[in-house]
Enzyme design. Structure first.
Site, PDB file in Angstrom:
ATOM      1  N   ASP A  12       0.840  -1.207   0.140  1.00  0.00           N
ATOM      2  CA  ASP A  12       0.023   0.018   0.152  1.00  0.00           C
ATOM      3  C   ASP A  12       0.566   1.478   0.009  1.00  0.00           C
ATOM      4  O   ASP A  12       2.090   0.712   0.338  1.00  0.00           O
ATOM      5  CB  ASP A  12      -1.144   0.054   0.919  1.00  0.00           C
ATOM      6  CG  ASP A  12      -1.889   1.084   0.919  1.00  0.00           C
ATOM      7  OD1 ASP A  12      -2.686   1.039  -0.613  1.00  0.00           O
ATOM      8  OD2 ASP A  12      -2.587   1.655   2.069  1.00  0.00           O
ATOM      9  N   HIS A  29       2.033   3.426  -8.923  1.00  0.00           N
ATOM     10  CA  HIS A  29       1.686   2.089  -9.646  1.00  0.00           C
ATOM     11  C   HIS A  29       3.244   1.226  -9.842  1.00  0.00           C
ATOM     12  O   HIS A  29       3.482   0.500 -10.077  1.00  0.00           O
ATOM     13  CB  HIS A  29       0.607   1.801  -9.692  1.00  0.00           C
ATOM     14  CG  HIS A  29      -0.286   2.480 -10.039  1.00  0.00           C
ATOM     15  ND1 HIS A  29      -0.645   2.014  -7.837  1.00  0.00           N
ATOM     16  CD2 HIS A  29      -1.547   3.124  -9.966  1.00  0.00           C
ATOM     17  CE1 HIS A  29      -1.770   2.110  -7.136  1.00  0.00           C
ATOM     18  NE2 HIS A  29      -2.577   2.741  -8.084  1.00  0.00           N
ATOM     19  N   THR A  59     -10.828  -7.286  -4.913  1.00  0.00           N
ATOM     20  CA  THR A  59     -12.202  -7.226  -5.015  1.00  0.00           C
ATOM     21  C   THR A  59     -12.812  -5.668  -4.783  1.00  0.00           C
ATOM     22  O   THR A  59     -14.242  -5.532  -5.390  1.00  0.00           O
ATOM     23  CB  THR A  59     -12.803  -8.126  -4.541  1.00  0.00           C
ATOM     24  OG1 THR A  59     -12.732  -8.163  -3.446  1.00  0.00           O
ATOM     25  CG2 THR A  59     -12.843  -9.462  -5.009  1.00  0.00           C
ATOM     26  N   LEU A 124      10.842 -20.550  -4.880  1.00  0.00           N
ATOM     27  CA  LEU A 124       9.475 -19.814  -4.690  1.00  0.00           C
ATOM     28  C   LEU A 124       8.096 -19.865  -5.084  1.00  0.00           C
ATOM     29  O   LEU A 124       8.592 -20.006  -6.516  1.00  0.00           O
ATOM     30  CB  LEU A 124       9.558 -18.104  -4.257  1.00  0.00           C
ATOM     31  CG  LEU A 124       9.511 -16.679  -3.679  1.00  0.00           C
ATOM     32  CD1 LEU A 124       8.945 -17.036  -2.359  1.00  0.00           C
ATOM     33  CD2 LEU A 124       9.416 -15.736  -4.608  1.00  0.00           C
ATOM     34  N   ARG A 178      -4.965  -2.134   8.959  1.00  0.00           N
ATOM     35  CA  ARG A 178      -6.168  -2.749   8.863  1.00  0.00           C
ATOM     36  C   ARG A 178      -6.172  -4.008   7.585  1.00  0.00           C
ATOM     37  O   ARG A 178      -4.680  -3.475   6.857  1.00  0.00           O
ATOM     38  CB  ARG A 178      -6.796  -1.689   8.441  1.00  0.00           C
ATOM     39  CG  ARG A 178      -7.039  -0.799   7.418  1.00  0.00           C
ATOM     40  CD  ARG A 178      -8.016  -0.034   6.213  1.00  0.00           C
ATOM     41  NE  ARG A 178      -7.314   0.836   5.463  1.00  0.00           N
ATOM     42  CZ  ARG A 178      -7.616   2.208   5.356  1.00  0.00           C
ATOM     43  NH1 ARG A 178      -7.566   2.166   6.643  1.00  0.00           N
ATOM     44  NH2 ARG A 178      -7.181   2.577   4.643  1.00  0.00           N
ATOM     45  N   GLU A 191       1.730 -13.168  12.879  1.00  0.00           N
ATOM     46  CA  GLU A 191       2.374 -12.194  13.123  1.00  0.00           C
ATOM     47  C   GLU A 191       2.091 -11.154  12.245  1.00  0.00           C
ATOM     48  O   GLU A 191       2.054 -10.889  10.853  1.00  0.00           O
ATOM     49  CB  GLU A 191       3.842 -12.047  13.363  1.00  0.00           C
ATOM     50  CG  GLU A 191       3.964 -13.815  13.879  1.00  0.00           C
ATOM     51  CD  GLU A 191       3.391 -13.648  15.838  1.00  0.00           C
ATOM     52  OE1 GLU A 191       3.683 -12.104  16.065  1.00  0.00           O
ATOM     53  OE2 GLU A 191       2.774 -14.589  15.899  1.00  0.00           O
TER      54      GLU A 191
HETATM   55  C1  IPE Z   1      -5.461  -2.613  -0.156  1.00  0.00           C
HETATM   56  O1  IPE Z   1      -5.358  -1.619  -0.258  1.00  0.00           O
HETATM   57  C2  IPE Z   1      -5.229  -3.776  -2.103  1.00  0.00           C
HETATM   58  C3  IPE Z   1      -3.847  -3.155  -1.981  1.00  0.00           C
HETATM   59  C4  IPE Z   1      -3.231  -3.301  -1.740  1.00  0.00           C
HETATM   60  C5  IPE Z   1      -4.227  -4.073  -3.189  1.00  0.00           C
HETATM   61  P1  IPE Z   1      -6.209   0.295  -0.574  1.00  0.00           P
HETATM   62  O2  IPE Z   1      -5.969   1.306  -0.563  1.00  0.00           O
HETATM   63  O3  IPE Z   1      -7.450  -0.785  -1.615  1.00  0.00           O
HETATM   64  O4  IPE Z   1      -7.193  -0.593   1.138  1.00  0.00           O
HETATM   65  P2  IPE Z   1      -7.519   0.740   1.857  1.00  0.00           P
HETATM   66  O5  IPE Z   1      -8.948   0.949   0.686  1.00  0.00           O
HETATM   67  O6  IPE Z   1      -6.906   1.740   1.909  1.00  0.00           O
HETATM   68  O7  IPE Z   1      -8.468  -0.076   2.596  1.00  0.00           O
HETATM   69  C1  IPE Z   2      -2.016   0.057  -3.298  1.00  0.00           C
HETATM   70  O1  IPE Z   2      -0.989   1.548  -3.450  1.00  0.00           O
HETATM   71  C2  IPE Z   2      -2.081  -0.497  -4.871  1.00  0.00           C
HETATM   72  C3  IPE Z   2      -3.825  -0.494  -5.165  1.00  0.00           C
HETATM   73  C4  IPE Z   2      -4.343  -0.546  -4.530  1.00  0.00           C
HETATM   74  C5  IPE Z   2      -2.678  -1.280  -6.387  1.00  0.00           C
HETATM   75  P1  IPE Z   2      -2.086   2.555  -3.390  1.00  0.00           P
HETATM   76  O2  IPE Z   2      -3.010   2.625  -4.914  1.00  0.00           O
HETATM   77  O3  IPE Z   2      -3.780   2.402  -2.590  1.00  0.00           O
HETATM   78  O4  IPE Z   2      -1.869   3.958  -2.952  1.00  0.00           O
HETATM   79  P2  IPE Z   2      -2.482   4.938  -1.636  1.00  0.00           P
HETATM   80  O5  IPE Z   2      -3.266   4.136  -0.609  1.00  0.00           O
HETATM   81  O6  IPE Z   2      -3.454   5.539  -2.058  1.00  0.00           O
HETATM   82  O7  IPE Z   2      -1.682   6.083  -1.707  1.00  0.00           O
HETATM   83 MG    MG Z   3      -4.247   2.258  -0.995  1.00  0.00          MG
END
Ligand code: IPE
Ligand code: IPE
Ligand code: MG
Length: 225
Positions: A12, A29, A59, A124, A178, A191
């Site tokens: 994230d 990304h 999802t 892996l 979360r 963990e």
């Molecule tokens: C979780 O990240 C999903 C991925 C890393 C693919 P999100 O950015 O979608 O999660 P929320 O919305 O902050 O919970």
């Molecule tokens: C995680 O990074 C990648 C995906 C969910 C695809 P985010 O795109 O959720 O990045 P933030 O959380 O908005 O910074």
């Molecule tokens: Mg995110």
């Protein structure tokens, strides 16, 4: 000492990483994809790590703007095609987890192609979570068992999941605490480690430090020391 046989990562913070630099979210990304390669490479060289599960698209991520979703789909397709050689060189088996039927036919074809071409790799296993949600995974598993007579056991349900291995170490980058619908069943005794570092800034060194801390945790699994 604990063994990190299965590491799962919620990657994230891509969007925030880009925004902090005045760039478009999608740039984050792109940068994040490079980190996928670096972390997979690191894990492939470890004797201890057998499974690496990476959360790439949930999802719930369909709720994002259409252009961002389309960009992610294209990035995934390009990444897999470009890195096939790397998977083979590192002896990494690629497997998707999640319901990929929601993707375009051509992306599904790429996913299946990479899965088939790396099927013989016995190093892996990289599970890439694509259109993955733990609740969706559990519901699909339950539906596969619904015509069975008698009681469903933990093992029976577990065997129907996309990812059948218990998680040892679950990491979330990007500062939130979360699980966002990731591997809820498999993480029953994982963990949990959270880091402020945004995914594009996460390095194998950071992972190494977390693994080091993980090895020292006392895991009791409900029992006593
Ligand atoms: C979780 O990240 C999903 C991925 C890393 C693919 P999100 O950015 O979608 O999660 P929320 O919305 O902050 O919970
Ligand atoms: C995680 O990074 C990648 C995906 C969910 C695809 P985010 O795109 O959720 O990045 P933030 O959380 O908005 O910074
Ligand atoms: Mg995110």
């Amino acid at each position: 000492m604990n063994k990190a046989k299965h590491i799962a990562i919620i990657m994230d913070g891509n969007g925030r990483w880009a925004e902090l630099q005045g760039k478009k979210r999608v740039k984050g990304h792109e940068e994040g994809a490079k980190v996928v390669k670096a972390i997979t490479t690191y894990c492939s060289h470890s004797k201890e790590i057998e499974y690496l599960t990476l959360y790439a698209f949930s999802t719930e991520n369909w709720k994002r703007p259409r252009l961002e979703v389309e960009f992610l789909m294209k990035l995934l397709d390009n990444y897999l095609k470009k890195e096939l050689q790397t998977y083979l060189e590192l002896n990494v088996r690629f497997e998707p987890v999640g319901d990929i039927r929601a993707f375009s036919k051509s992306l599904q074809k790429t996913i299946r192609m990479i899965e088939e071409k790396t099927a013989h790799c016995d190093g892996l296993v990289q599970y890439l979570a694509l259109n993955y949600g733990a609740q969706d995974e559990i519901i699909r598993a339950v539906n596969k068992l619904k015509n069975i007579e008698g009681n469903i056991t933990t093992e029976m349900l577990s065997n129907q999941l996309d990812c059948k291995h218990a998680v040892d170490l679950l990491i979330r980058t990007g500062g939130d605490h979360r699980l966002s619908n990731f591997l809820l069943w498999q993480s029953a005794y994982a963990e949990l480690f959270f880091t402020e570092t945004l995914w594009p800034d996460f390095t194998p060194k950071d992972l190494e430090k977390i693994i080091k801390k993980f090895t020292k945790v006392e895991r009791r699994f409900g029992g006593l020391k």
